[in-house]
Design an enzyme around this catalytic site. Structure first.
Site, short mmCIF file in Angstrom:
data_model
loop_
_atom_site.label_atom_id
_atom_site.label_comp_id
_atom_site.label_asym_id
_atom_site.label_seq_id
_atom_site.Cartn_x
_atom_site.Cartn_y
_atom_site.Cartn_z
N GLU A 74 0.82 -1.20 0.00
CA GLU A 74 0.00 0.00 0.00
C GLU A 74 0.86 1.26 0.00
O GLU A 74 0.63 2.20 -0.76
CB GLU A 74 -0.94 0.03 1.21
CG GLU A 74 -1.89 -1.14 1.28
CD GLU A 74 -1.35 -2.31 2.11
OE1 GLU A 74 -0.23 -2.81 1.80
OE2 GLU A 74 -2.04 -2.74 3.04
N CYS A 107 -1.93 -2.88 7.39
CA CYS A 107 -1.36 -2.75 8.74
C CYS A 107 -1.65 -1.34 9.27
O CYS A 107 -2.14 -0.47 8.53
CB CYS A 107 0.14 -3.02 8.71
SG CYS A 107 1.14 -1.71 7.97
#
Length: 151
Positions: A74, A107
């Site tokens: 990401e 995360c």
């Protein structure tokens, strides 16, 4: 004083039931897993974003022998976006992984950076988190991290 934080999200029990644009993005994220460098965790993650122009960009996780010098898929994608496409906002971000037994959720660091990107572009980023046969979709990245860090 007690307060409550509630939000709605979409749940798909089959990737085939995703709307076509999300299905296309989920497949691009899955394909991005193949460019991951993950010899230590063996957990390959891919991310794909559809920009306002319709262009799709991708990123993948990159590990390093010098942990924690690696970067998640990401953040790889979001930092590339900021450097090369900042005037073309992200509309939707999809995440996939290999293995894909469960849905791939960002995360905590990535949740913060997705929110940073969303705030910078001043428009919501939809997030599609996929597994082998399921997906969860939120229409605004702030729902993933309601108490973000702000300077």
């Amino acid at each position: 004083m007690n307060r409550h934080y509630n939000f709605e999200y979409e749940k798909y029990d089959a990737l085939s039931s995703l709307p076509e644009p999300d299905k296309e993005l989920a497949l691009a994220a899955r394909q991005a897993c193949l460019s991951a460098y993950a010899p230590y965790s063996n957990y390959r993650v891919g991310a794909a974003a559809r920009l306002a122009s319709g262009k799709i960009i991708t990123g993948s996780n990159q590990e390093s022998e010098v942990f924690p010098a690696g970067v998640c898929a990401e953040r790889s994608l979001l930092f590339h976006h900021q450097a090369h496409h900042k005037d073309d906002p992200i509309k939707t971000l999809a995440i996939a992984s290999i293995p894909d037994d469960t849905e791939c959720y960002p995360c905590g660091i990535c949740r913060q950076v997705i929110n940073d990107s969303q705030n910078r572009q001043q428009s919501p980023i939809r997030v599609v988190m996929t597994g082998r046969d399921s997906a969860t979709v939120v229409d605004d990245a702030s729902k993933l991290l309601p108490f973000i860090f702000r300077l």
